[in-house]
Design an enzyme around this catalytic site. Structure first.
Site, short mmCIF file in Angstrom:
data_model
loop_
_atom_site.label_atom_id
_atom_site.label_comp_id
_atom_site.label_asym_id
_atom_site.label_seq_id
_atom_site.Cartn_x
_atom_site.Cartn_y
_atom_site.Cartn_z
CE LYS A 85 -4.05 2.44 2.95
NZ LYS A 85 -4.60 2.02 3.99
CB SER A 160 -7.40 4.14 2.86
OG SER A 160 -7.28 3.42 4.13
CB SER A 184 -7.82 1.45 5.79
OG SER A 184 -9.06 2.41 5.87
#
Length: 513
Positions: A85, A160, A184
């Protein structure tokens, strides 16, 4: 490798590692296979902000050369590529947090978790998309692109960390890292049919994780199997003196717990059903799959009882005061003077430093980030601090105590991961409160600092994945791995295979032919 690419990338990370150990495949071949999938899938999935193919191949070649003589001694997941990420810094690879304010920034150092991945021989495929500074629940707030859900490319993958979840679900990567501040990792896991884990707060070093809300952020695994997540968490976990919130002890025996759970014997385990998380606001299809999964736990010998977490209903309100307050503080460092974007006023000469900062932050931050900075600044302002931030912290303490009392009654808690399946793009963008409600079942674990995991519970009536969440006591992450692995095995048996057997993957058709 030829036409075996699709078969190879569909192996779990553990299976890929086993093939490397046996000498059936090299790390380079694994990287090349996944790069092929990325090339084919990215036009429709858009999971990656940056594909570091050359770096991954170089790392794979170095690993293959070093490991050629003694493959039996290789660590778990050695040679298996991984996606990261873009909230986690990577030396020599652009890291943006999906924000224009960090566009072009190439970190001069690695996060602790990246150092551990490199030591374990895991090549880095690239950096995945997210909501800007991890602030969002759909990955629609990225400054660069919108990631699509592999199950329906007209729907969001959650957020997210939708990039990492979609990359793993689409077979672009066998495994990935995410960050979880209010869900997330877990909420995208639920929406994409992947396994998402938020470790105990402090169980995995945050050094090198771009800070959003420091008392809530946690790095964790994204995978397609419970065992893969356990293997990755043991690699990245442990104490780090560079992180002041790091727990002194080493990783828990999560791999052993996952392997024990696969035997499907839960006799003697007491499971608590959180009564406040369900009913109104939860899709009927989500509740149906959740209830079916609970029945599977009972069939394997678990005792299931209803447990109350009385103050959990205040979690969302407390979170959306505490989190923006910490965002306001953490994002103050992006001022246009030290690093990142710098925007001058039209005259070309700023009157003051504050003047230049205002232009930079106006141009560099997106709407959702600005919204949270304003909320947090207000909550921390003189005259409102005690009424808002102070009160929210008191509620957080009550929630922590609620979880402690709940775990005096049961070994592990369960709840749906998300109240709904994946929604269509734009459906909630104009309604921030509706968007925030997506995290109603995941936020409590972050506030309490306890570990939590989402695994696939099947498909809803709309043909989209549903997530089932396990929550364990603080610093007892292994406790959730056993029932999670057991449920995974039982459900896959009833489905005649893993959930992704039902996923249509046109990007894999014809690969290598």
């Amino acid at each position: 490798m030829s036409n075996e690419t699709a078969t190879l990338v569909k192996l779990s990370a553990a299976e890929q590692a086993a093939a490397v150990k046996k000498g059936d495949v090299t790390s380079r071949e694994l990287v090349e296979a996944h790069l092929k999938v990325i090339e084919a899938a990215e036009p429709s999935i858009k999971a990656f902000l940056k594909v570091s193919g050359d770096v991954a191949l170089e790392q794979a070649d170095a690993f293959d050369a070093k490991s050629a003589e003694d493959k039996a001694a290789l660590p778990e997941l050695a040679g298996v590529p991984i996606a990261i990420k873009d909230m986690i810094v990577t030396k020599g690879i652009e890291t943006t947090a999906a924000s224009k304010i960090l566009e072009g920034w190439v970190p001069p150092y690695d996060a602790t978790v990246i150092e551990k991945l490199k030591a374990a021989g895991m090549p880095i495929l690239g950096k995945t998309n997210l909501d800007e500074f991890a602030q969002g629940s759909s990955t629609e707030h990225s400054a660069y692109q919108t990631t699509h859900n592999p199950w329906d490319t007209e729907r969001v993958p959650g957020g997210s960390g939708g990039g990492s979840a979609s990359a793993v679900a689409a077979f672009e990567a066998p495994i990935a890292l995410g960050t979880d501040t209010g869900g997330s990792i877990r909420q995208p896991g639920a929406l994409t049919g992947t396994v998402g884990v938020k470790p105990t707060y402090g169980g995995v070093s945050r050094f090198g994780a771009i800070a959003m809300a420091s008392s809530l952020d946690q790095i964790g695994p994204v995978s397609r199997t419970v065992l893969d997540s356990a293997l990755l968490q043991e690699i990245i976990g442990g104490h780090d003196k560079r992180d002041s919130t790091s727990i002194p002890e080493g990783p828990r025996p999560m791999v052993a717990a996952a392997r024990e759970g696969a035997k499907r014997d839960l006799k003697g385990m007491k499971v608590g059903l959180i009564k406040e998380l369900g009913g109104d606001g939860f899709q009927p299809g989500v509740e149906a799959r959740f209830n079916e999964a609970v029945d599977k736990l009972k069939e394997m010998g678990a005792e299931v009882v209803e447990v109350s977490v009385p103050h959990i209903g205040y979690s969302l309100g407390a979170y959306y005061i505490i989190m923006p307050s910490e965002v306001s503080s953490n994002l103050a460092r992006y001022d246009g003077m030290r690093y990142g974007l710098r925007v001058m006023p039209p005259t070309g000469v700023p009157q003051t430093a504050a003047n230049m900062m205002a232009y930079t932050r106006e141009a560099g931050f997106g709407d959702e980030v600005k919204r949270r900075i304003i909320l947090g600044t207000y909550a921390l302002s003189a005259g409102y601090y005690d009424a808002w931030y102070g009160s929210a912290q008191k509620v957080r303490t009550l929630i922590i105590e609620d979880f402690k009392k709940a775990f005096e009654q049961v070994d592990v808690l369960v709840a749906p991961t998300s109240p709904s399946t994946a929604f269509k793009f734009g459906e909630k963008m104009d309604d921030p409160l509706a968007m925030y409600m997506n995290d109603i079942a995941t936020i409590p674990a972050n506030l309490a600092g306890v570990p939590a995991m989402s695994i696939p519970a099947g498909l809803s009536d709309d043909g989209l994945p549903v997530g089932f969440q396990f929550i364990a006591p603080q610093q007892r992450d292994e406790v959730m791995y056993k029932p999670a692995a057991a449920l995974e095995a039982a459900l896959e048996d009833s489905w005649n295979g893993p959930i992704w057997n039902d996923l249509k993957t046109p990007w894999l058709d014809g690969l290598g032919k």
